[in-house]
Design an enzyme around this catalytic site. Sequence first.
Site, short mmCIF file in Angstrom:
data_model
loop_
_atom_site.label_atom_id
_atom_site.label_comp_id
_atom_site.label_asym_id
_atom_site.label_seq_id
_atom_site.Cartn_x
_atom_site.Cartn_y
_atom_site.Cartn_z
N ARG A 162 55.86 25.47 3.97
CA ARG A 162 57.20 24.91 3.96
C ARG A 162 57.07 23.40 3.92
O ARG A 162 56.10 22.83 4.42
CB ARG A 162 57.97 25.34 5.21
CG ARG A 162 58.14 26.85 5.37
CD ARG A 162 58.85 27.17 6.69
NE ARG A 162 59.04 28.60 6.87
CZ ARG A 162 58.21 29.40 7.55
NH1 ARG A 162 57.10 28.87 8.08
NH2 ARG A 162 58.46 30.68 7.66
N LYS A 188 57.65 28.26 12.03
CA LYS A 188 58.89 28.55 12.75
C LYS A 188 58.58 29.30 14.04
O LYS A 188 57.70 30.16 14.08
CB LYS A 188 59.82 29.38 11.88
CG LYS A 188 60.44 28.61 10.72
CD LYS A 188 61.43 29.47 9.97
CE LYS A 188 62.11 28.69 8.85
NZ LYS A 188 63.09 29.53 8.11
N HIS A 255 60.58 24.18 -2.03
CA HIS A 255 60.50 25.56 -1.53
C HIS A 255 60.16 26.54 -2.64
O HIS A 255 59.57 27.59 -2.38
CB HIS A 255 61.81 25.95 -0.86
CG HIS A 255 61.63 27.00 0.20
ND1 HIS A 255 60.93 26.77 1.38
CD2 HIS A 255 62.04 28.29 0.27
CE1 HIS A 255 60.93 27.87 2.12
NE2 HIS A 255 61.58 28.81 1.47
N ARG A 258 56.54 27.24 -2.70
CA ARG A 258 56.15 28.27 -1.72
C ARG A 258 56.44 29.67 -2.27
O ARG A 258 55.61 30.58 -2.15
CB ARG A 258 56.91 28.03 -0.42
CG ARG A 258 56.71 29.08 0.68
CD ARG A 258 57.40 28.58 1.94
NE ARG A 258 57.68 29.62 2.90
CZ ARG A 258 56.86 30.02 3.85
NH1 ARG A 258 55.66 29.47 3.94
NH2 ARG A 258 57.21 30.97 4.71
N HIS A 281 55.52 34.73 7.91
CA HIS A 281 56.73 35.51 8.11
C HIS A 281 56.59 36.38 9.35
O HIS A 281 55.57 37.06 9.52
CB HIS A 281 57.01 36.41 6.91
CG HIS A 281 57.53 35.65 5.73
ND1 HIS A 281 57.48 36.16 4.45
CD2 HIS A 281 58.12 34.43 5.62
CE1 HIS A 281 58.01 35.28 3.61
NE2 HIS A 281 58.40 34.23 4.30
N TYR A 290 59.43 39.63 -2.39
CA TYR A 290 58.64 39.23 -3.56
C TYR A 290 58.24 40.43 -4.41
O TYR A 290 57.92 40.27 -5.58
CB TYR A 290 57.39 38.46 -3.10
CG TYR A 290 57.76 37.15 -2.45
CD1 TYR A 290 58.18 36.06 -3.22
CD2 TYR A 290 57.74 37.00 -1.07
CE1 TYR A 290 58.54 34.86 -2.64
CE2 TYR A 290 58.11 35.80 -0.48
CZ TYR A 290 58.50 34.74 -1.26
OH TYR A 290 58.88 33.55 -0.68
#
Length: 310
Positions: A162, A188, A255, A258, A281, A290
Amino acid sequence: MTGEEARAAFLAWLAAERRASPHTIEAYGRDVADLLGFLTRHLGHPPGAEELLALPLADLRAFLAARAAEGAGNSTRARQLAAVRGFLRFLARRRGAAPTALAGLRGPRRRPPLPRALTPEEARAFGTGIGAVRMTERTPLPAWQAARDAALFTLLYGCGLRIAEALALTVGEAPLPGRDEALRITGKGGKTRLVPVLPVVREAIAAWLAQRPGAGPEEPLFTGVRGGRLDPAVAQRTMRDYRRLAGLPEHATPHALRHSFATHLLAGGADLRAIQELLGHASLSTTQRYTALDTEGLLATWRMAHPRAE
Protein backbone atom coordinates in the site's frame (compact mmCIF):
# COMPACT_ATOMS: atom_id res chain seq x y z
CA MET A 1 -50.78 14.35 6.58
CA THR A 2 -50.20 13.53 2.93
CA GLY A 3 -47.22 11.59 1.71
CA GLU A 4 -45.74 14.72 0.13
CA GLU A 5 -46.12 16.65 3.39
CA ALA A 6 -44.39 13.79 5.20
CA ARG A 7 -41.57 13.91 2.67
CA ALA A 8 -41.11 17.67 3.16
CA ALA A 9 -41.02 17.23 6.94
CA PHE A 10 -38.45 14.44 6.61
CA LEU A 11 -36.15 16.57 4.46
CA ALA A 12 -36.48 19.51 6.86
CA TRP A 13 -35.55 17.19 9.74
CA LEU A 14 -32.51 15.90 7.85
CA ALA A 15 -31.30 19.45 7.29
CA ALA A 16 -32.04 20.92 10.72
CA GLU A 17 -31.42 18.05 13.14
CA ARG A 18 -29.20 15.59 11.30
CA ARG A 19 -27.25 18.35 9.52
CA ALA A 20 -27.10 16.21 6.41
CA SER A 21 -25.23 17.56 3.41
CA PRO A 22 -27.18 19.20 0.57
CA HIS A 23 -26.23 16.27 -1.68
CA THR A 24 -27.68 13.75 0.81
CA ILE A 25 -30.87 15.77 1.20
CA GLU A 26 -31.28 16.04 -2.56
CA ALA A 27 -30.66 12.31 -3.09
CA TYR A 28 -32.97 11.21 -0.26
CA GLY A 29 -35.66 13.61 -1.42
CA ARG A 30 -35.48 12.13 -4.91
CA ASP A 31 -35.55 8.57 -3.56
CA VAL A 32 -38.61 9.18 -1.39
CA ALA A 33 -40.31 10.95 -4.29
CA ASP A 34 -39.69 7.84 -6.40
CA LEU A 35 -41.38 5.73 -3.72
CA LEU A 36 -44.39 8.07 -3.51
CA GLY A 37 -44.72 8.12 -7.30
CA PHE A 38 -44.60 4.34 -7.46
CA LEU A 39 -47.23 3.98 -4.70
CA THR A 40 -49.50 6.51 -6.41
CA ARG A 41 -49.48 4.36 -9.53
CA HIS A 42 -49.63 1.11 -7.57
CA LEU A 43 -52.49 2.11 -5.24
CA GLY A 44 -54.33 4.34 -7.67
CA HIS A 45 -54.08 7.42 -5.41
CA PRO A 46 -51.38 9.38 -3.51
CA PRO A 47 -50.64 7.62 -0.21
CA GLY A 48 -51.19 9.34 3.12
CA ALA A 49 -49.05 9.02 6.23
CA GLU A 50 -51.19 6.26 7.72
CA GLU A 51 -51.00 4.22 4.51
CA LEU A 52 -47.22 4.63 4.42
CA LEU A 53 -46.87 3.29 7.96
CA ALA A 54 -49.14 0.35 7.15
CA LEU A 55 -47.41 -0.59 3.90
CA PRO A 56 -47.12 -4.35 3.48
CA LEU A 57 -43.72 -5.87 2.77
CA ALA A 58 -44.90 -6.89 -0.71
CA ASP A 59 -45.38 -3.24 -1.74
CA LEU A 60 -41.83 -2.24 -0.77
CA ARG A 61 -40.44 -5.28 -2.56
CA ALA A 62 -42.51 -4.33 -5.61
CA PHE A 63 -40.97 -0.84 -5.48
CA LEU A 64 -37.43 -2.24 -5.50
CA ALA A 65 -38.35 -4.67 -8.29
CA ALA A 66 -39.76 -1.82 -10.37
CA ARG A 67 -36.56 0.18 -9.91
CA ALA A 68 -34.52 -2.85 -10.99
CA ALA A 69 -36.70 -3.23 -14.09
CA GLU A 70 -35.98 0.42 -14.91
CA GLY A 71 -32.25 -0.30 -14.87
CA ALA A 72 -31.25 0.76 -11.34
CA GLY A 73 -28.25 -1.22 -10.15
CA ASN A 74 -27.72 -2.83 -6.77
CA SER A 75 -25.91 0.20 -5.34
CA THR A 76 -28.67 2.59 -6.42
CA ARG A 77 -31.41 0.39 -5.02
CA ALA A 78 -29.49 -0.10 -1.76
CA ARG A 79 -29.21 3.68 -1.39
CA GLN A 80 -32.91 4.11 -2.16
CA LEU A 81 -33.80 1.51 0.43
CA ALA A 82 -31.69 3.37 3.01
CA ALA A 83 -33.60 6.56 2.20
CA VAL A 84 -36.97 4.80 2.45
CA ARG A 85 -35.99 3.20 5.77
CA GLY A 86 -34.99 6.57 7.16
CA PHE A 87 -38.19 8.18 5.90
CA LEU A 88 -40.52 5.52 7.33
CA ARG A 89 -38.71 5.44 10.67
CA PHE A 90 -38.91 9.23 10.90
CA LEU A 91 -42.61 9.08 10.13
CA ALA A 92 -43.14 6.31 12.70
CA ARG A 93 -41.49 8.37 15.45
CA ARG A 94 -43.63 11.38 14.58
CA ARG A 95 -46.82 9.33 14.58
CA GLY A 96 -46.00 7.10 17.55
CA ALA A 97 -46.26 3.93 15.47
CA ALA A 98 -44.02 1.33 13.86
CA PRO A 99 -43.59 0.79 10.11
CA THR A 100 -44.76 -2.79 9.73
CA ALA A 101 -42.82 -3.72 6.59
CA LEU A 102 -39.27 -2.74 7.55
CA ALA A 103 -38.44 -5.65 9.84
CA GLY A 104 -38.65 -8.24 7.08
CA LEU A 105 -37.14 -6.17 4.29
CA ARG A 106 -33.65 -7.04 3.01
CA GLY A 107 -31.98 -4.88 0.47
CA PRO A 108 -29.95 -5.89 -2.59
CA ARG A 109 -26.39 -6.92 -1.86
CA ARG A 110 -23.78 -4.47 -3.07
CA ARG A 111 -21.09 -6.16 -5.07
CA PRO A 112 -17.72 -4.58 -4.34
CA PRO A 113 -16.08 -3.31 -7.53
CA LEU A 114 -13.39 -5.55 -8.96
CA PRO A 115 -9.81 -4.30 -8.62
CA ARG A 116 -8.54 -2.74 -11.84
CA ALA A 117 -5.07 -3.98 -12.68
CA LEU A 118 -2.59 -2.77 -15.28
CA THR A 119 -0.88 -4.92 -17.86
CA PRO A 120 2.66 -6.03 -16.93
CA GLU A 121 4.05 -3.59 -19.49
CA GLU A 122 2.05 -0.69 -18.08
CA ALA A 123 3.04 -1.51 -14.51
CA ARG A 124 6.72 -1.74 -15.41
CA ALA A 125 6.58 1.60 -17.23
CA PHE A 126 6.20 3.48 -13.95
CA GLY A 127 9.55 2.18 -12.78
CA THR A 128 11.49 2.37 -16.03
CA GLY A 129 10.09 5.29 -17.98
CA ILE A 130 9.08 7.97 -15.52
CA GLY A 131 12.35 9.88 -15.89
CA ALA A 132 12.19 9.82 -19.69
CA VAL A 133 9.00 11.89 -20.04
CA ARG A 134 8.97 15.63 -19.47
CA MET A 135 6.49 16.37 -16.69
CA THR A 136 5.65 19.75 -18.23
CA GLU A 137 6.20 21.16 -21.70
CA ARG A 138 9.29 23.07 -20.64
CA THR A 139 10.74 21.48 -17.50
CA PRO A 140 12.14 17.93 -17.39
CA LEU A 141 11.75 15.90 -14.24
CA PRO A 142 14.75 16.52 -11.93
CA ALA A 143 17.11 13.55 -11.67
CA TRP A 144 16.54 13.13 -7.92
CA GLN A 145 12.77 13.14 -8.33
CA ALA A 146 12.92 10.69 -11.25
CA ALA A 147 15.04 8.33 -9.12
CA ARG A 148 12.69 8.70 -6.14
CA ASP A 149 9.52 8.08 -8.15
CA ALA A 150 11.04 5.16 -10.06
CA ALA A 151 12.08 3.58 -6.75
CA LEU A 152 8.69 4.15 -5.14
CA PHE A 153 6.63 2.81 -8.04
CA THR A 154 8.97 -0.15 -8.55
CA LEU A 155 8.59 -0.97 -4.86
CA LEU A 156 4.78 -0.74 -4.98
CA TYR A 157 4.55 -3.09 -7.96
CA GLY A 158 7.42 -5.38 -7.00
CA CYS A 159 6.24 -5.94 -3.41
CA GLY A 160 2.51 -5.23 -3.57
CA LEU A 161 2.63 -2.56 -0.86
CA ARG A 162 0.00 0.00 0.00
CA ILE A 163 1.21 3.55 -0.61
CA ALA A 164 1.05 4.30 3.14
CA GLU A 165 3.17 1.23 3.91
CA ALA A 166 5.86 2.26 1.43
CA LEU A 167 5.97 5.86 2.65
CA ALA A 168 6.25 4.72 6.29
CA LEU A 169 9.62 3.04 5.62
CA THR A 170 12.85 4.56 6.93
CA VAL A 171 16.28 4.58 5.30
CA GLY A 172 17.42 1.92 7.79
CA GLU A 173 14.66 -0.40 6.56
CA ALA A 174 15.48 0.13 2.88
CA PRO A 175 15.92 -3.10 0.88
CA LEU A 176 19.33 -2.68 -0.76
CA PRO A 177 21.48 -4.91 -3.00
CA GLY A 178 23.47 -7.52 -1.10
CA ARG A 179 20.80 -7.97 1.54
CA ASP A 180 18.91 -11.25 1.44
CA GLU A 181 16.37 -10.54 4.13
CA ALA A 182 12.74 -9.93 3.30
CA LEU A 183 11.13 -6.56 3.86
CA ARG A 184 9.22 -6.34 7.16
CA ILE A 185 6.00 -4.38 6.67
CA THR A 186 3.52 -3.25 9.30
CA GLY A 187 0.11 -3.03 7.65
CA LYS A 188 -3.47 -2.41 8.69
CA GLY A 189 -4.32 -3.27 12.26
CA GLY A 190 -0.63 -3.37 13.18
CA LYS A 191 -0.25 -6.73 11.43
CA THR A 192 3.34 -7.47 10.41
CA ARG A 193 4.29 -9.47 7.34
CA LEU A 194 7.48 -10.37 5.49
CA VAL A 195 7.65 -9.57 1.78
CA PRO A 196 10.41 -10.87 -0.53
CA VAL A 197 12.21 -8.17 -2.51
CA LEU A 198 13.22 -8.56 -6.16
CA PRO A 199 16.73 -7.48 -7.27
CA VAL A 200 15.21 -4.81 -9.55
CA VAL A 201 13.51 -3.24 -6.53
CA ARG A 202 16.75 -3.21 -4.53
CA GLU A 203 18.60 -1.59 -7.45
CA ALA A 204 15.94 1.12 -7.82
CA ILE A 205 16.10 1.88 -4.07
CA ALA A 206 19.89 2.06 -4.23
CA ALA A 207 19.73 4.48 -7.18
CA TRP A 208 17.41 6.71 -5.21
CA LEU A 209 19.54 6.68 -2.06
CA ALA A 210 22.56 7.57 -4.19
CA GLN A 211 20.81 10.92 -4.67
CA ARG A 212 20.73 11.34 -0.85
CA PRO A 213 24.28 10.83 0.48
CA GLY A 214 24.50 10.83 4.26
CA ALA A 215 20.83 10.11 4.92
CA GLY A 216 20.46 8.77 8.45
CA PRO A 217 18.82 5.39 9.17
CA GLU A 218 15.89 6.99 11.02
CA GLU A 219 15.05 9.41 8.22
CA PRO A 220 12.09 8.69 5.88
CA LEU A 221 13.05 6.57 2.90
CA PHE A 222 10.96 8.66 0.50
CA THR A 223 11.13 12.43 0.94
CA GLY A 224 9.62 15.49 -0.68
CA VAL A 225 11.21 18.71 -1.90
CA ARG A 226 11.72 20.04 1.63
CA GLY A 227 13.19 16.84 3.01
CA GLY A 228 10.17 15.67 4.99
CA ARG A 229 8.31 12.40 4.47
CA LEU A 230 6.72 12.27 1.03
CA ASP A 231 3.01 13.06 1.06
CA PRO A 232 0.81 10.38 -0.59
CA ALA A 233 -1.03 13.11 -2.52
CA VAL A 234 2.25 14.18 -4.14
CA ALA A 235 2.96 10.61 -5.27
CA GLN A 236 -0.57 10.29 -6.64
CA ARG A 237 -0.28 13.58 -8.51
CA THR A 238 3.09 12.60 -9.99
CA MET A 239 1.61 9.32 -11.19
CA ARG A 240 -1.40 11.09 -12.67
CA ASP A 241 0.80 13.56 -14.58
CA TYR A 242 3.04 10.80 -15.90
CA ARG A 243 0.27 8.46 -17.01
CA ARG A 244 -1.34 11.24 -19.05
CA LEU A 245 1.91 12.22 -20.73
CA ALA A 246 2.81 8.58 -21.39
CA GLY A 247 -0.67 7.60 -22.65
CA LEU A 248 -1.33 5.14 -19.82
CA PRO A 249 -4.87 4.39 -18.57
CA GLU A 250 -6.60 6.71 -16.12
CA HIS A 251 -7.08 3.93 -13.57
CA ALA A 252 -3.29 3.73 -13.18
CA THR A 253 -2.89 4.79 -9.54
CA PRO A 254 -0.47 3.76 -6.79
CA HIS A 255 -3.06 1.27 -5.51
CA ALA A 256 -3.49 -0.14 -9.03
CA LEU A 257 0.17 -1.24 -8.83
CA ARG A 258 -0.74 -3.30 -5.76
CA HIS A 259 -3.71 -4.78 -7.65
CA SER A 260 -1.39 -5.53 -10.56
CA PHE A 261 1.09 -7.30 -8.25
CA ALA A 262 -1.64 -9.66 -7.03
CA THR A 263 -3.28 -10.17 -10.42
CA HIS A 264 -0.01 -10.98 -12.19
CA LEU A 265 1.09 -13.38 -9.45
CA LEU A 266 -2.23 -15.21 -9.69
CA ALA A 267 -1.99 -15.39 -13.49
CA GLY A 268 1.52 -16.83 -13.10
CA GLY A 269 0.23 -19.68 -10.95
CA ALA A 270 0.85 -18.35 -7.43
CA ASP A 271 -1.18 -19.87 -4.60
CA LEU A 272 -4.05 -17.73 -3.34
CA ARG A 273 -3.01 -18.22 0.28
CA ALA A 274 0.50 -17.03 -0.51
CA ILE A 275 -0.88 -13.90 -2.21
CA GLN A 276 -3.04 -13.27 0.85
CA GLU A 277 0.06 -13.33 3.07
CA LEU A 278 2.04 -11.10 0.72
CA LEU A 279 -0.75 -8.51 0.58
CA GLY A 280 -1.44 -8.66 4.30
CA HIS A 281 -5.16 -9.38 3.88
CA ALA A 282 -6.85 -10.50 7.10
CA SER A 283 -9.45 -12.50 5.17
CA LEU A 284 -8.98 -14.82 2.19
CA SER A 285 -12.29 -13.56 0.77
CA THR A 286 -10.65 -10.18 0.15
CA THR A 287 -7.88 -11.83 -1.86
CA GLN A 288 -10.37 -13.96 -3.78
CA ARG A 289 -11.56 -10.88 -5.68
CA TYR A 290 -8.52 -11.35 -7.89
CA THR A 291 -9.75 -14.73 -9.05
CA ALA A 292 -12.67 -12.94 -10.76
CA LEU A 293 -10.16 -10.84 -12.70
CA ASP A 294 -8.22 -13.94 -13.69
CA THR A 295 -11.43 -15.66 -14.84
CA GLU A 296 -12.41 -12.65 -16.93
CA GLY A 297 -8.98 -12.69 -18.56
CA LEU A 298 -9.31 -16.37 -19.39
CA LEU A 299 -12.74 -15.79 -20.93
CA ALA A 300 -11.42 -12.89 -23.02
CA THR A 301 -8.61 -15.09 -24.32
CA TRP A 302 -11.07 -17.90 -25.06
CA ARG A 303 -13.36 -15.56 -27.00
CA MET A 304 -10.49 -14.32 -29.14
CA ALA A 305 -8.90 -17.71 -29.75
CA HIS A 306 -11.65 -20.30 -30.02
CA PRO A 307 -12.93 -20.84 -33.60
CA ARG A 308 -16.53 -21.22 -32.40
CA ALA A 309 -16.50 -18.29 -29.96
CA GLU A 310 -18.38 -15.89 -32.26
